[in-house]
Design a protein around this motif. Structure first.
Motif, mmCIF file in Angstrom:
data_model
loop_
_atom_site.group_PDB
_atom_site.id
_atom_site.type_symbol
_atom_site.label_atom_id
_atom_site.label_comp_id
_atom_site.label_asym_id
_atom_site.label_seq_id
_atom_site.Cartn_x
_atom_site.Cartn_y
_atom_site.Cartn_z
ATOM 1 N N ILE A 138 0.605 -1.109 -0.031
ATOM 2 C CA ILE A 138 0.063 0.167 -0.016
ATOM 3 C C ILE A 138 0.833 1.312 -0.195
ATOM 4 N N PRO A 139 0.601 2.011 -1.047
ATOM 5 C CA PRO A 139 1.443 3.428 -0.752
ATOM 6 C C PRO A 139 0.886 4.296 0.444
ATOM 7 N N VAL A 140 2.176 4.699 1.088
ATOM 8 C CA VAL A 140 1.757 5.422 2.388
ATOM 9 C C VAL A 140 2.652 6.611 2.606
ATOM 10 N N ILE A 141 2.133 7.867 3.063
ATOM 11 C CA ILE A 141 2.597 9.146 3.605
ATOM 12 C C ILE A 141 2.746 8.891 5.093
ATOM 13 N N ARG A 142 3.899 8.753 5.585
ATOM 14 C CA ARG A 142 4.056 8.935 7.073
ATOM 15 C C ARG A 142 4.405 10.252 7.386
ATOM 16 N N ALA A 143 3.765 11.016 8.477
ATOM 17 C CA ALA A 143 3.895 12.420 8.583
ATOM 18 C C ALA A 143 4.206 12.479 10.379
ATOM 19 N N SER A 144 5.057 13.154 10.603
ATOM 20 C CA SER A 144 5.424 13.291 11.952
ATOM 21 C C SER A 144 4.332 14.585 12.574
ATOM 22 N N ILE A 145 3.781 14.181 13.806
ATOM 23 C CA ILE A 145 2.994 15.151 14.299
ATOM 24 C C ILE A 145 3.773 16.534 14.594
ATOM 25 N N CYS A 146 4.886 16.197 15.386
ATOM 26 C CA CYS A 146 5.668 17.148 16.114
ATOM 27 C C CYS A 146 6.554 17.815 15.046
ATOM 28 N N THR A 147 7.079 17.493 14.198
ATOM 29 C CA THR A 147 8.112 18.213 13.123
ATOM 30 C C THR A 147 7.346 18.452 11.792
ATOM 31 N N GLY A 148 6.244 17.728 11.472
ATOM 32 C CA GLY A 148 5.862 17.910 9.969
ATOM 33 C C GLY A 148 6.389 17.354 9.035
ATOM 34 N N GLU A 149 7.459 16.359 9.394
ATOM 35 C CA GLU A 149 8.198 15.631 8.426
ATOM 36 C C GLU A 149 7.477 14.559 7.672
ATOM 37 N N LYS A 150 7.307 14.474 6.287
ATOM 38 C CA LYS A 150 6.840 13.292 5.562
ATOM 39 C C LYS A 150 7.906 12.509 4.992
ATOM 40 N N VAL A 151 7.340 11.249 4.698
ATOM 41 C CA VAL A 151 8.157 10.158 4.394
ATOM 42 C C VAL A 151 7.231 9.376 3.462
ATOM 43 N N ALA A 152 7.528 9.356 2.053
ATOM 44 C CA ALA A 152 6.792 8.285 1.277
ATOM 45 C C ALA A 152 7.314 6.937 1.224
ATOM 46 N N GLY A 153 6.599 6.180 1.275
ATOM 47 C CA GLY A 153 6.963 4.623 0.765
ATOM 48 C C GLY A 153 5.824 3.686 0.716
ATOM 49 N N PHE A 154 6.106 2.515 0.900
ATOM 50 C CA PHE A 154 5.071 1.209 1.014
ATOM 51 C C PHE A 154 4.987 0.603 1.996
#
Length: 73
Positions: A19-35
């Motif tokens: 599944i394609p997923v974007i993980r986002a940090s609540i604290c920093t707002g950093e986003k990482v894309a992956g599967f």
């Protein structure tokens, strides 16, 4: 002549079970894309998303539509 523009080719990924997923940090707002593997839940990080251009590049590289992507916090 010496500097060729690199064209990004579409990468293959196993669409069965991933599944394609974007993980986002609540604290920093950093986003990482992956599967993410559906069965094991293991997340494979592929690239950091800093701008809209990064997101477009991820979508184009892996042939994913934006509506297919799930977001996790």
């Amino acid at each position: 002549m010496f500097w060729k523009k690199h064209t990004e080719k579409q990468e293959d990924y196993d669409k069965q079970g991933k599944i394609p997923v974007i993980r986002a940090s609540i604290c920093t707002g950093e986003k990482v894309a992956g599967f993410k593997d559906e069965q094991t839940g293991k997340f494979q990080e592929l690239m950091v998303i800093r701008t809209g251009e990064d997101m477009k590049r991820f979508l184009k590289m892996y042939g994913v539509r934006e509506e297919e992507i799930k977001k996790e916090w």
